[in-house]
Write an enzyme that holds these catalytic residues in place. Structure first.
Site, mmCIF file in Angstrom:
data_model
loop_
_atom_site.group_PDB
_atom_site.id
_atom_site.type_symbol
_atom_site.label_atom_id
_atom_site.label_comp_id
_atom_site.label_asym_id
_atom_site.label_seq_id
_atom_site.Cartn_x
_atom_site.Cartn_y
_atom_site.Cartn_z
ATOM 1 C CG HIS A 26 21.766 72.927 45.479
ATOM 2 N ND1 HIS A 26 22.221 71.749 44.869
ATOM 3 C CD2 HIS A 26 22.547 73.892 45.571
ATOM 4 C CE1 HIS A 26 23.234 72.336 43.734
ATOM 5 N NE2 HIS A 26 23.413 73.682 44.357
ATOM 6 C CD GLU A 99 27.161 78.848 43.605
ATOM 7 O OE1 GLU A 99 27.368 79.691 44.388
ATOM 8 O OE2 GLU A 99 27.461 77.544 43.998
#
Length: 227
Positions: A26, A99
């Site tokens: 990202h 994550e």
């Protein structure tokens, strides 16, 4: 192997050609810029991150992906949305791409973490796979969930097709090395992390007789710029 560069694909491979998986980290968030541990903390993109997305999205769209899958955290989903707007694809959100959970470190500044958790940091620096932030995940736990997701995406691809997966710094690197069957301890030594809005390109080898060694890393930390 490419390390940096433009990293854009010119066209979709012909039918019967190898498949391709592109794993994108990202764009920059406000917490990335502030050096704050995020983990599962749902953080928005920074102004720099929005500029990164605008610059990178056309390069990812140039791969002409057949599938677009993203972590459900907003920093990844917002990055994926920019690619979707150029490709017409619907973003499929998958929490398994999140994550690594960093436990007690979530929301803490990197310097504070090093000051307050020296033993855990030392263990990680030695290569030990201890839970992040004491109550978070190990690398092996992340590898299990992300690897499962990436392999499902792989099985959906038809010959010659490409999937773009939007993940995070740790989960993206682990997902890529899981697909090629590389030991995580080895990958930690060989590969650096992925910069914000940079990606890893993996291609299927038609010359391999082994399903485990079928995938190859053709580009690492690819991106259209260097900030």
């Amino acid at each position: 192997m490419s390390v940096t560069g433009a990293g854009a694909a010119s066209s979709t491979p012909a039918s019967g050609a190898g498949r391709r998986v592109v794993i994108l980290r990202h764009a920059e968030t406000v917490d990335n810029a502030a050096r704050v541990w995020q983990g599962h903390k749902d953080t928005e993109l920074s102004e720099t991150g929005r500029q990164q997305v605008a610059a990178a999205a056309p390069h990812l769209a140039a791969y002409r992906p057949a599938l677009l899958v993203s972590s459900d955290l907003q920093r990844a989903a917002a990055t994926a949305d920019a690619i979707a707007s150029l490709t017409g694809l619907e973003v499929r959100l998958d929490a398994r791409l999140r994550e690594v959970h960093v436990g007690e470190w979530q929301g803490m500044h990197a310097d504070e973490v090093r000051e307050r958790y020296p033993e855990t940091i030392a263990a990680l620096d030695r290569g030990e796979d201890v839970p992040r932030g004491l109550t978070g995940e190990t690398r092996a736990e992340v590898a299990h969930r992300v690897g499962e997701c990436v392999r499902e995406v792989e099985r959906e691809l038809l010959p010659g097709e490409t999937a773009v997966i939007v993940a995070h710094g740790v989960s993206g690197r682990i997902g890529a090395t899981e697909l090629v069957g590389l030991d995580q301890d080895v990958s930690d030594v060989i590969f650096r992390g992925i910069d914000n809005c940079h990606w890893i390109e993996l291609v299927e080898s038609s010359k391999s007789f082994s399903a485990r060694s079928r995938w190859r890393i053709s580009g690492w930390n690819l991106g259209p710029w260097r900030l």
